[in-house]
Scaffold this motif. Sequence first.
Motif, PDB file in Angstrom:
ATOM      1  N   SER A 446       7.253  -4.285  -4.458  1.00 23.10           N
ATOM      2  CA  SER A 446       7.165  -3.403  -5.635  1.00 23.10           C
ATOM      3  C   SER A 446       6.054  -2.372  -5.478  1.00 23.10           C
ATOM      4  CB  SER A 446       6.936  -4.227  -6.908  1.00 23.10           C
ATOM      5  OG  SER A 446       5.661  -4.844  -6.873  1.00 23.10           O
ATOM      6  N   TRP A 447       5.141  -2.622  -4.538  1.00 22.63           N
ATOM      7  CA  TRP A 447       4.050  -1.668  -4.301  1.00 22.63           C
ATOM      8  C   TRP A 447       4.492  -0.479  -3.438  1.00 22.63           C
ATOM      9  CZ3 TRP A 447      -1.362  -4.334  -3.455  1.00 22.63           C
ATOM     10  CH2 TRP A 447      -1.703  -5.065  -4.615  1.00 22.63           C
ATOM     11  N   GLY A 448       5.733  -0.537  -2.968  1.00 21.00           N
ATOM     12  CA  GLY A 448       6.223   0.556  -2.139  1.00 21.00           C
ATOM     13  C   GLY A 448       5.449   0.665  -0.836  1.00 21.00           C
ATOM     14  N   SER A 449       4.932   1.855  -0.569  1.00 14.13           N
ATOM     15  CA  SER A 449       4.184   2.068   0.682  1.00 14.13           C
ATOM     16  C   SER A 449       2.693   1.783   0.527  1.00 14.13           C
ATOM     17  CB  SER A 449       4.374   3.510   1.157  1.00 14.13           C
ATOM     18  OG  SER A 449       3.863   4.421   0.181  1.00 14.13           O
ATOM     19  N   TYR A 450       2.284   1.412  -0.691  1.00 11.66           N
ATOM     20  CA  TYR A 450       0.850   1.216  -0.931  1.00 11.66           C
ATOM     21  C   TYR A 450       0.388  -0.117  -0.384  1.00 11.66           C
ATOM     22  CZ  TYR A 450      -3.702   1.223  -3.124  1.00 11.66           C
ATOM     23  OH  TYR A 450      -5.060   1.204  -3.325  1.00 11.66           O
ATOM     24  N   ARG A 451      -0.753  -0.093   0.329  1.00 11.70           N
ATOM     25  CA  ARG A 451      -1.344  -1.296   0.894  1.00 11.70           C
ATOM     26  C   ARG A 451      -2.864  -1.249   0.761  1.00 11.70           C
ATOM     27  NH1 ARG A 451       3.342  -0.599   3.435  1.00 11.70           N
ATOM     28  NH2 ARG A 451       4.502  -2.440   4.171  1.00 11.70           N
ATOM     29  N   VAL A 452      -3.446  -2.414   0.619  1.00 17.53           N
ATOM     30  CA  VAL A 452      -4.902  -2.545   0.644  1.00 17.53           C
ATOM     31  C   VAL A 452      -5.317  -2.745   2.092  1.00 17.53           C
ATOM     32  CG1 VAL A 452      -6.889  -3.903  -0.104  1.00 17.53           C
ATOM     33  CG2 VAL A 452      -4.953  -3.553  -1.663  1.00 17.53           C
ATOM     34  N   GLY A 618      -3.439   7.359   2.733  1.00 15.24           N
ATOM     35  CA  GLY A 618      -2.993   7.937   3.999  1.00 15.24           C
ATOM     36  C   GLY A 618      -3.778   9.172   4.383  1.00 15.24           C
ATOM     37  N   THR A 619      -4.585   9.687   3.452  1.00  9.26           N
ATOM     38  CA  THR A 619      -5.434  10.844   3.758  1.00  9.26           C
ATOM     39  C   THR A 619      -6.883  10.386   3.847  1.00  9.26           C
ATOM     40  OG1 THR A 619      -5.806  11.370   1.428  1.00  9.26           O
ATOM     41  CG2 THR A 619      -3.865  12.339   2.467  1.00  9.26           C
ATOM     42  N   ARG A 620      -7.719  11.203   4.420  1.00 13.74           N
ATOM     43  CA  ARG A 620      -9.141  10.901   4.492  1.00 13.74           C
ATOM     44  C   ARG A 620      -9.887  11.853   3.558  1.00 13.74           C
ATOM     45  NH1 ARG A 620     -10.722   7.211   7.669  1.00 13.74           N
ATOM     46  NH2 ARG A 620     -12.905   7.812   7.454  1.00 13.74           N
ATOM     47  N   GLY A 621     -10.787  11.284   2.788  1.00 17.54           N
ATOM     48  CA  GLY A 621     -11.549  12.088   1.852  1.00 17.54           C
ATOM     49  C   GLY A 621     -13.040  11.974   2.118  1.00 17.54           C
TER      50      GLY A 621
END
Length: 668
Positions: A446-452, A618-621
Motif C-alpha cells: 500500500s506504500w507504493g514505491s515509498y520505502r524507509v 529519490g532526490t537529494r536535498g
Amino acid sequence: MKKYILMIGLLLLTFSLAACNRTPSPEERLDEYLELWNQQKFSSMYKNYVSPAVKEKVKEKDFSERYQTIYKDLEVKNLKVTSLAKEEKDWGEKKRAEIPIKVEMDTLAGPIKFEKNAVLKLKETEEGENWFIDWDTSYIFPDLDEGDKIRIETLKGTRGQIFDRNGNSLAVNGRGYMAGLIAGEIDENAEAKAKVAQLLQIKPEFIDEQLKQSWVQPGYFVPLKKLAYSEQDKVAKLEGLPGTTVEEISMREYPYKEATAHLTGYIGPINGEELKKLKDKGYSQHDQIGKRGLEQLLEDELKEKNGHRIYIEKAKAEPVTLAETPAQNGKDVKVAIDAELQKNVYEQLKGMPGTAAAVDPKTGEVLTLTSSPAFDPNEFVLGVSNERYKELENDPKKPLLNRFAATYSPGSTIKPLTAAIGLQTKTLDPKKERDIKGLQWQKDSSWGSYRVTRVKDIGQPVNLQEALMYSDNIYFAQTALEIGPEKMVDGMKAFGFAEKLPFDYPIRTSQISNSGNLNKELLLSDTGYGQGEVLTSMLHLASMYGAIVNDGTMMKPQLLAQAKPEEWKKELLTAEEAKMLQQDLRLVVQKGTAKLADVPGLALAGKTGTAELKTEQGTRGKENGLFVAYDQKNPAFMLALMVEGVEGQGGSKLAIEASRNVFLQAAQ
C-alpha cells in the motif's frame, strides 16, 4: 395716583442705575481674574484686568505669549489658582488692596506650589472706578524678576546593563567618540574633507550636507560619525587634521561582539512607529531603544528614566530651583547565560551556518543560545550604513538571521524520544530484536514505491540499543507505527511539542506536523526517525534530552540567573528507563555513529542526526547535521548543535566535531 406710580418708577430706575455703576470689590475682581487664569485665557486677563500702568510697560502679545510658552514648555497640567481671602473686607477709601492667593500646578519636573499677595489698585476709567491687578513677573513665579529666564535641565539616567551568570559583561555602558568638524574651519578645504571622509568611511557629500544644516554657525561642532573606543589610531589621525575634532561620549558596548549578537541584540534611535506606540511611557524622539534580542526583550527593566529640573536663571544671583525630579537608572539584569561557553560554541562553529543551545539539565538554566554566523552589534550602535546593511542582508550565509529562535527538522536526534514514548506506552520492548534485512523497508504494498532507508545493515537482528548506536531508521519507523498515531501525538505533546516553550525569550513552537496529527502512515513512520514534518528548536531539543539525564523530568528553561528551578514535564521516563537510555547514548559515542566524539578525559554521550530536506523521495536535498550530547563525568550542560548544509561532508560529522571541541575547551 399716576404721579405716585411715576415717582416709584423713577426711584427704581435710580437704584438700578446705581447698582449697574457699583464698583466691584477687589475680591470680586480677583476672583474673575483667577477664573480666567485657571482657564489659561491670558489675553482676557491682560485686556480687562491688568492695570494701565503695567500695560504701558508690557504689551498684550508679550504677556500672553510668555505665559503660553512657559506653560507649554513646562508641560503644565492641573493648574489651580485660588484666592485665600476668607471673606470680603471693607476697604473703605483705600485705593490699594493685597489679597493672598495660592498657585498649584503639575509640571514635567514635578509639582510647583507657591503663595503670594496679589496687589490690586483702584483706577478711574471711562466707565468709572475699578480694581486692576498690579501685575509683574512674580505672578508667574515669585522669584522671577524682570530679565530672568526660566530654564529646563534634563537629568540623564543610565540604561541598565546585562551581565552573564558569572558577572561577565554582555551589554554595558562604555565610552566611545563622536568625530566631527568645527564649522567654518574646513568648509572650503576639499582636500581635508576628502581625508576625513576616507578615515570615517563616509562620502564627502555627506560632510557638505551636515555643514549646510540650518542650525550650523561658524565655530559650532558638527557631528559626523561615532567611533568605538578601540579605534584609537583613527582618533589620533583625525585629531591631526585641521578643523576636525573628536569628543568622548558614552556608548553602549557589547564585549563579546558576534558571539552573543543575536542574544543581546543592540540599541538604536527610536523610530516614528516605536515612538507612537511608546509615547505614553515617557519616550521622546531623542531616546535609544532596544532593537533586537535581550535589549528589546528586557527594555522595560533596562530603560532609564530621565529626570528634569526647572529653575530660574538669574543674571547676578544663584539659580532658583522651582521643581526637580531626579533621574532613575535602569535596572541591571543578570542572565543564566555563560558568556565564555557561548563564545566557545560560536568559535567552534567557525562561521558555518548553524545554531546551538546548552541547558543545565538539573536546573533548566539556559547557558548558551548561539546563532552563526552573526554580526557585530557594536557596528549597529555606531551607525551602520545602508550599503553595509545590504551587504549583510545579501550574504548567502544570512548573518542577520537568528537561528536559535527558529525550528528545524531534528533528524535522528528524535530517536531517543521515540524510544521514550514507546517505553511509556508499553509498546516497545527494548530487548526485543527486530529481524530487519537490507537497507530499505516498507510496511506493505500500500506504500507504493515509498520505502524507509537506513544507512547500515549490521547483518543481524536489531534491539533498541543497537538501533540507537547505528541510528537505524527502519527500527524507529516500525516503533512509531506500533505506538500508533494517537499515542505518538500524545507522547510528543508530553515532551512539549505543539506547546509554547515556557521561556522568556520568544522561541518558535516545536511542531508535530503541519496539521498537528499523524493520521497518515507514511508521516507517522517518518516522524519516528525525525523526518516527516516534525520541527524543533535546539533549545527545546536540549531540554528534552535533559529528561534522560534527570530521571524523566524535563525542567522549565530559565533565562535569568538565580531563578528558582521549576519542573516543566514529569514522568516522561522511569529512573530505570532513563538509566538505560543514558547507557545507550554513551555507546553511540563509544561504538556507534558518534565515535568522533569519543576522546580521552571525557565521557561524552549523545545522539547524532542528519536531517535531509527534500521535496520527494529519490532526490537529494539539503542536509543539516545535528548532535545532542553531554559529558557523563560532568553533566553540567546538555548541548544541542546543528550545522546547516552539510551535504557531501559526512552528514553529522561537522556537528560532532564542533560539539566535541566545545566540551574539550570547556573542560580546560
